[in-house]
Design an enzyme around this catalytic site. Structure first.
Site, mmCIF file in Angstrom:
data_model
loop_
_atom_site.group_PDB
_atom_site.id
_atom_site.type_symbol
_atom_site.label_atom_id
_atom_site.label_comp_id
_atom_site.label_asym_id
_atom_site.label_seq_id
_atom_site.Cartn_x
_atom_site.Cartn_y
_atom_site.Cartn_z
ATOM 1 N N ILE A 64 -27.610 -3.759 -12.251
ATOM 2 C CA ILE A 64 -26.789 -3.918 -12.925
ATOM 3 C C ILE A 64 -26.471 -3.422 -13.848
ATOM 4 O O ILE A 64 -25.279 -2.806 -14.343
ATOM 5 C CB ILE A 64 -26.959 -5.566 -13.691
ATOM 6 N N ARG A 86 -35.238 8.082 -17.825
ATOM 7 C CA ARG A 86 -36.487 8.420 -17.298
ATOM 8 C C ARG A 86 -36.327 9.805 -17.145
ATOM 9 O O ARG A 86 -35.305 9.475 -16.026
ATOM 10 C CB ARG A 86 -37.652 7.818 -16.685
ATOM 11 N N PRO A 112 -40.270 -5.806 -14.589
ATOM 12 C CA PRO A 112 -41.388 -5.178 -14.371
ATOM 13 C C PRO A 112 -41.204 -4.185 -15.936
ATOM 14 O O PRO A 112 -42.186 -4.313 -16.695
ATOM 15 C CB PRO A 112 -41.618 -3.645 -13.736
ATOM 16 N N SER A 135 -32.888 -7.585 -21.641
ATOM 17 C CA SER A 135 -32.897 -7.594 -19.769
ATOM 18 C C SER A 135 -32.731 -9.364 -19.642
ATOM 19 O O SER A 135 -33.981 -9.394 -19.613
ATOM 20 C CB SER A 135 -33.632 -6.539 -19.251
ATOM 21 N N LYS A 149 -39.447 -12.669 -21.074
ATOM 22 C CA LYS A 149 -38.443 -12.995 -21.406
ATOM 23 C C LYS A 149 -38.221 -13.261 -22.501
ATOM 24 O O LYS A 149 -37.730 -13.030 -23.316
ATOM 25 C CB LYS A 149 -36.866 -12.992 -20.410
ATOM 26 N N ASN A 206 -26.503 -15.352 -15.019
ATOM 27 C CA ASN A 206 -26.430 -17.050 -14.174
ATOM 28 C C ASN A 206 -26.992 -16.029 -13.017
ATOM 29 O O ASN A 206 -27.110 -14.649 -12.777
ATOM 30 C CB ASN A 206 -26.018 -18.018 -13.973
#
Ligand SMILES: NC(=O)c1ccc[n+]([C@@H]2O[C@H](COP(=O)([O-])OP(=O)(O)OC[C@H]3O[C@@H](n4cnc5c(N)ncnc54)[C@H](OP(=O)(O)O)[C@@H]3O)[C@@H](O)[C@H]2O)c1
Length: 448
Positions: free
Chosen positions: A149, A169, A218, A242, A264, A284
């Site tokens: 995304i 990274r 993760p 996120s 989350k 969603n």
């Protein structure tokens, strides 16, 4: 057009004379700039621009009242805000020479006199519009901008004109000196960085206004490091962690998915506790992601489609490009400050059975429905090892229980399509059309 026809008397400042020295044949104007005006400065106490902590630089606030063009305006700097606000805002786009001259003070020093194309005012206006847009628009830093995304978010952010940075990274092949992906800007580059590099993160954060994280599941708890850095940087106007899934505070799925949502929720609570301005996005279902997973359109040989449960629970599937577009919008919207935004457009609410029928209509094919009973999914969620137990419990939550639609939206809820009635989500019909023409590639979310 004569020199007098260049409307010097309507000039808003005496520092500029617009004159056409030649006859109507000429396509040039002579433009004399006698002194360079100061840039807009902000007096102490200037009011925030709609909660965004930004000082408005809209031209309406640097409008200069009409004066004889040769009168010194040097004292006027302090009176910029005394203007009559009755001028219509469409004036910003008028071709009035006075307004053009109010733009010219931002030209480079040394610009004294030159022959310029007749359409210079328009060119300047466009240049100024772009500059103004860039300075008005927030600078956005995206974590996870190389992911599924995240790539959509980066693309839309750039297309909407934001200076866009990606904190990525380094890969083993990344030379230390090369800039990480930094978009829409030739003047900035962002160093590659690990989430553990606090100082580096703080210095990057200080260059931006809005932070969006699209890190994979993760890395969700690693966002605590981003939160710590945002706290230290102290300048971030909005943070979107996120999430991008179901409204995690209002559902309670099977344990493996519940554990994922709990991480989350931890991030939500940490953000609230530190009082970082936020928007939580409940996007969603990723539309292309789940069409690929449910219908398997890339498999031309298949004669059946698996249906989870009875296939009648309603889900919400939104095309990823729209999710990205609405996310960039809500990240910059004062109405979504410290709010949850739910992406639930009516055109995108659909059950598995409806989705299959629609696909059959569009492809002219027919598929056998093979049902996986709810009990089997529950059992798998209990017996499969981690992390394989997560996807089955997600399928159970979204397509058997119908968790995307398991609660009513109340007066207080913010639903994205209602927030921007002039924009339209890609409908499920349109999304399936995209699959007919140029099917998006299947993807698999990371759970460990
Ligand atoms: N609603 C839905 O239907 C749906 C579906 C899937 C996912 N999601 C949610 O969407 C969000 C993003 O998921 P996604 O699937 O788009 O993620 P993804 O494609 O797996 O992308 C992960 C991003 O995180 C970065 N990353 C991975 N490991 C990292 C590490 N150790 N340190 C720093 N960065 C690291 C990756 O960078 P590299 O390129 O360097 O690897 C990449 O940019 C998650 O919250 C997920 O739960 C929602």
């Amino acid at each position: 057009m004569s020199a007098a026809g260049t409307r010097p008397s309507s000039s808003a400042t005496n520092t500029v004379t617009l004159a056409n020295p030649s006859s109507g044949q000429s396509q040039s104007l002579v433009l004399r700039l006698n002194r360079r005006k100061k840039k807009v400065t902000w007096k102490e106490g200037t009011v925030d621009n709609e909660f965004m902590q930004k000082k408005s630089s809209k031209k309406c606030c640097i409008f200069h009242k009409d004066k004889p063009f040769d009168e010194d305006t040097s004292d006027d700097e302090d009176h910029d805000h005394d203007h009559d606000h009755h001028h219509h805002h469409d004036d910003h786009h008028s071709k009035d020479a006075g307004e053009t001259s109010s733009l010219l003070h931002l030209l480079e020093p040394g610009f004294k006199e030159m022959v310029v194309p007749r359409d210079l005012p328009e060119l300047i206006r466009r240049w100024m519009d772009r500059e103004a847009m860039e300075s008005e628009l927030s600078k956005i830093l995206i974590f996870g901008g190389t992911g599924y995304i995240g790539k959509y978010l980066v693309k839309v952010s750039v297309l909407l004109g934001h200076k866009t940075f990606v904190y990525a990274r380094p890969t083993p092949n990344t030379p230390q000196t090369s800039p990480s992906p930094s978009y829409n800007s030739t003047r900035n580059s962002t160093p590659w960085g690990e989430l553990e590099e606090h100082e580096k993160m703080v210095s990057v954060l200080r260059q931006v206004d809005v932070v969006i994280s699209a890190l994979a599941f993760p890395q969700v708890l690693d966002q605590l490091k981003i939160i710590d850095s945002i706290k230290v940087a102290g300048n971030i106007k909005r943070f979107l962690p996120s999430e991008f899934g179901c409204e995690e505070d209002r559902v309670s799925p099977l344990p493996p998915f519940e554990a994922l949502l709990e991480t989350k929720r931890k991030i939500r609570r940490a953000i609230e506790a530190t009082e970082i301005p936020y928007t939580f996005v409940s996007a969603n279902g990723y539309g292309a992601y789940f069409v690929n997973l449910l219908l398997r359109p890339h498999d031309q040989q298949q004669d059946h489609i698996v249906v989870y449960g009875n296939g009648q629970a309603k889900a919400v599937l939104n095309y990823e490009e729209d999710i990205a577009t609405y996310t960039i919008k809500v990240a910059n919207d004062p109405r979504t400050y410290n709010k949850v935004v739910i992406y639930r457009p009516e055109t995108n609410i659909i059950s598995q059975l409806e989705l299959i029928s629609l696909w059959e209509q569009k492809t002219g094919r027919s598929f056998k429905r093979v049902h996986t009973p709810e009990e089997e999914l529950v059992k798998l969620s209990e017996t499969l090892p981690h992390p394989e137990n997560i996807p089955v419990s997600i399928l159970h939550s979204l397509f058997v229980k119908g968790d995307f639609m398991s609660f009513e939206l109340g007066e207080e809820d913010i639903e994205a399509s209602k927030l921007y009635p002039d924009s339209k989500f890609t409908t499920i019909h349109q999304l399936l059309d995209i699959f007919l023409i140029d099917p998006p590639e299947p993807a698999t979310a990371a759970f460990a």
